[in-house]
Every structure is written in C-alpha cells, then in structure tokens.
Write a protein that holds these residues in place. Structure first.
Motif, mmCIF file in Angstrom:
data_model
loop_
_atom_site.group_PDB
_atom_site.id
_atom_site.type_symbol
_atom_site.label_atom_id
_atom_site.label_comp_id
_atom_site.label_asym_id
_atom_site.label_seq_id
_atom_site.Cartn_x
_atom_site.Cartn_y
_atom_site.Cartn_z
ATOM 1 N N MET A 291 41.877 55.052 20.084
ATOM 2 C CA MET A 291 42.198 55.379 18.708
ATOM 3 C C MET A 291 43.339 56.396 18.654
ATOM 4 S SD MET A 291 41.409 54.435 15.737
ATOM 5 C CE MET A 291 39.892 54.147 14.949
ATOM 6 N N ASP A 292 43.402 57.274 19.629
ATOM 7 C CA ASP A 292 44.449 58.287 19.668
ATOM 8 C C ASP A 292 45.835 57.642 19.720
ATOM 9 O OD1 ASP A 292 45.220 61.032 19.733
ATOM 10 O OD2 ASP A 292 45.653 60.822 21.870
ATOM 11 N N GLU A 293 45.972 56.517 20.427
ATOM 12 C CA GLU A 293 47.251 55.821 20.529
ATOM 13 C C GLU A 293 47.709 55.307 19.166
ATOM 14 O OE1 GLU A 293 46.516 52.834 23.422
ATOM 15 O OE2 GLU A 293 46.539 54.244 25.084
ATOM 16 N N VAL A 294 46.769 54.882 18.343
ATOM 17 C CA VAL A 294 47.105 54.398 17.000
ATOM 18 C C VAL A 294 47.698 55.531 16.173
ATOM 19 C CG1 VAL A 294 46.165 53.489 14.840
ATOM 20 C CG2 VAL A 294 45.357 52.588 17.027
ATOM 21 N N PHE A 295 47.088 56.687 16.219
ATOM 22 C CA PHE A 295 47.593 57.823 15.440
ATOM 23 C C PHE A 295 48.938 58.296 15.963
ATOM 24 C CE2 PHE A 295 43.042 58.098 14.366
ATOM 25 C CZ PHE A 295 43.179 58.008 12.985
ATOM 26 N N LYS A 296 49.149 58.237 17.262
ATOM 27 C CA LYS A 296 50.452 58.602 17.823
ATOM 28 C C LYS A 296 51.530 57.643 17.345
ATOM 29 C CE LYS A 296 48.873 60.892 22.007
ATOM 30 N NZ LYS A 296 48.786 60.823 23.477
ATOM 31 N N ALA A 297 51.201 56.351 17.304
ATOM 32 C CA ALA A 297 52.165 55.356 16.828
ATOM 33 C C ALA A 297 52.483 55.574 15.358
ATOM 34 C CB ALA A 297 51.623 53.953 17.057
ATOM 35 N N LEU A 298 51.482 55.880 14.558
ATOM 36 C CA LEU A 298 51.701 56.086 13.125
ATOM 37 C C LEU A 298 52.393 57.408 12.813
ATOM 38 C CD1 LEU A 298 48.391 54.654 11.692
ATOM 39 C CD2 LEU A 298 50.660 53.617 11.632
ATOM 40 N N ALA A 299 52.462 58.294 13.789
ATOM 41 C CA ALA A 299 53.160 59.557 13.581
ATOM 42 C C ALA A 299 54.669 59.346 13.493
ATOM 43 C CB ALA A 299 52.836 60.535 14.713
ATOM 44 N N ASP A 300 55.153 58.218 13.973
ATOM 45 C CA ASP A 300 56.573 57.889 13.915
ATOM 46 C C ASP A 300 56.905 57.394 12.506
ATOM 47 O OD1 ASP A 300 58.862 55.909 14.028
ATOM 48 O OD2 ASP A 300 58.975 56.774 16.039
ATOM 49 N N ALA A 301 57.832 58.053 11.842
ATOM 50 C CA ALA A 301 58.168 57.728 10.448
ATOM 51 C C ALA A 301 58.692 56.304 10.285
ATOM 52 C CB ALA A 301 59.185 58.719 9.909
ATOM 53 N N SER A 302 59.485 55.818 11.239
ATOM 54 C CA SER A 302 60.025 54.466 11.103
ATOM 55 C C SER A 302 58.921 53.423 11.251
ATOM 56 C CB SER A 302 61.148 54.212 12.116
ATOM 57 O OG SER A 302 60.682 54.370 13.438
ATOM 58 N N ARG A 303 57.923 53.673 12.068
ATOM 59 C CA ARG A 303 56.803 52.742 12.203
ATOM 60 C C ARG A 303 55.973 52.709 10.923
ATOM 61 N NH1 ARG A 303 54.787 53.835 18.394
ATOM 62 N NH2 ARG A 303 56.617 52.899 19.372
ATOM 63 N N ARG A 304 55.775 53.863 10.309
ATOM 64 C CA ARG A 304 55.053 53.892 9.026
ATOM 65 C C ARG A 304 55.830 53.139 7.962
ATOM 66 N NH1 ARG A 304 54.534 59.269 10.188
ATOM 67 N NH2 ARG A 304 55.891 59.807 8.459
#
Length: 38
Positions: A1-14
């Motif tokens: 689950m931590d990997e998901v939050f790290k990925a979503l921390a990137d503004a362009s991915r959001r």
C-alpha cells in the motif's frame, strides 16, 4: 500500500488520474497533452 501512496505523491500522476476520471477513453497523446511528457 505504501507504494501506491508514493506513486500518488507525484503531481503529474495525480493529474493523469484526474484526467482519466473526467474523460475515460483518451489516447495517450491526449492524456499527456500539456504535461511535458510523452
């Protein structure tokens, strides 16, 4: 689950997720337009 939050921390991915949520079925070019990525 931590990997998901790290990925979503990137503004362009959001932004990509937001764009897909608003209009699904876009081409990759349409999706990335204006984000400085290809």
């Amino acid at each position: 689950m931590d990997e998901v939050f790290k990925a979503l921390a990137d503004a362009s991915r959001r932004e990509l997720l937001d764009r897909l949520n608003v209009r699904n079925g876009q081409t990759l070019r349409e999706l990335c337009d204006g984000l400085g990525m290809a």
